[in-house]
Structures are given as C-alpha cells and as structure tokens.
Enzyme design. Structure first.
Site, PDB file in Angstrom:
ATOM      1  N   HIS A  99     102.375  66.504  65.056  1.00  0.00           N
ATOM      2  CA  HIS A  99     100.989  66.338  64.606  1.00  0.00           C
ATOM      3  C   HIS A  99     100.318  67.697  64.494  1.00  0.00           C
ATOM      4  CE1 HIS A  99     100.975  66.124  69.032  1.00  0.00           C
ATOM      5  NE2 HIS A  99      99.788  66.714  68.984  1.00  0.00           N
ATOM      6  N   HIS A 101      96.582  69.494  64.649  1.00  0.00           N
ATOM      7  CA  HIS A 101      95.172  69.353  65.014  1.00  0.00           C
ATOM      8  C   HIS A 101      94.317  70.062  63.968  1.00  0.00           C
ATOM      9  CE1 HIS A 101      95.803  68.214  69.358  1.00  0.00           C
ATOM     10  NE2 HIS A 101      96.968  68.795  69.130  1.00  0.00           N
TER      11      HIS A 101
END
Ligand code: 5GP
Ligand code: ZN
Length: 137
Positions: A99, A101
């Site tokens: 992922h 941010h």
C-alpha cells in the site's frame, strides 16, 4: 490471503470509505490519519513487499497515488502531500499487503516527521554503501 485485513477490505468483507477503485487498485481513507484526508492506495491482489510486487502493479500504485495527491491538493486544499510506502516491520509497516500512503499536508497541520538526519563517518563509508547497492541493481 484469508487473514489479511486489506484483502478483506478488497472483498468488501469489512467496510472502508472508498475514494477510487478500478480493476487493479483500491483507494480508501486510512482509519488512523496522520493528517485528516490520509488515504491508502492498495493493490487489489495481495502482494508484499514491494520487491515481490510486479512492476506494472508498482507503477499503477504510484500513478494512482499521484492522482490522489492531485485530488488532495485541489479537493482538500492541501498545501503539500507526503507519499510513502513501508516494507517490513523494521520500516514501521503494520499491514503486510502492499500500500502507498498519500497524506495531505498543511502549513499549520502540526505534524513533524522527526527526520533525524545522520552523518557518515567519512566519504568512504558512504561510497562503500553505494557500491554494495550498485552490485545488486
Ligand atoms: P503501514 O504501517 O502498514 O504502512 O500502514 C498501515 C495503515 O493501515 C495504518 O496507517 C493504519 O491506520 C491503516 N489501517 C489499519 N487497519 C485499517 C482498517 O481496518 N481500515 C482502514 N481504513 N485503515 C486501516
Ligand atoms: Zn492482503
């Protein structure tokens, strides 16, 4: 990955506030924002870490992060944006599903990264580390 929280969000088994999705990626609001508006760009397929993730997925994640940064600048009136991606518990990663941010930043948001810059003992110490990396490109 049946025990992965982000896979469960992709499968809509647990709720998330979704900003964007397509065949490859899902973008949703981080439940614990560093700054309000903090979003996570994740791969719909489970990969981790970045070094084990196909190039086209890494590319798609970061191109999507760029779109989200633009949306934060224009939609949330952010003055700046931090884009970061953690790999491994040593880096502070808590969820082992790739992922990115995307964190909107404001001149008065009060957040500081505590960027504690170190110094090399001498030029050779730095050059040796560069050489070790070069050997593995
Ligand atoms: P990491 O430390 O792995 O780079 O970041 C994981 C992020 O996922 C953290 O910022 C954390 O707040 C967020 N997070 C963890 N669990 C959930 C969840 O169930 N829902 C949402 N929306 N975010 C989560
Ligand atoms: Zn997963």
């Amino acid at each position: 990955m049946s025990d992965c929280i982000f896979c469960k969000i992709v499968a809509k088994e647990i709720p998330a506030t979704i900003v964007y999705e397509d065949d490859d990626v899902l973008v949703f609001m981080d439940i614990g924002p560093i700054v309000k508006g903090h979003a996570l760009v994740i791969s719909k397929k489970h990969y981790d870490p970045v070094t084990e993730t196909p190039d086209q997925i890494v590319s798609k994640l970061h191109l999507t992060a760029k779109r989200i940064a633009n949306a934060q600048m224009n939609g949330l009136e952010a003055d700046g944006v931090n884009i970061m991606q953690n790999n491994g518990s040593a880096s502070g990663q808590e969820v082992p599903h790739i992922h990115v941010h995307v964190i909107p930043r404001y001149s008065d948001d009060g957040h500081h990264w505590n960027w504690n810059a170190k110094k090399y003992a001498d030029f050779n110490e730095m050059a040796k580390l560069a050489c070790n990396m070069r050997d593995h490109l």
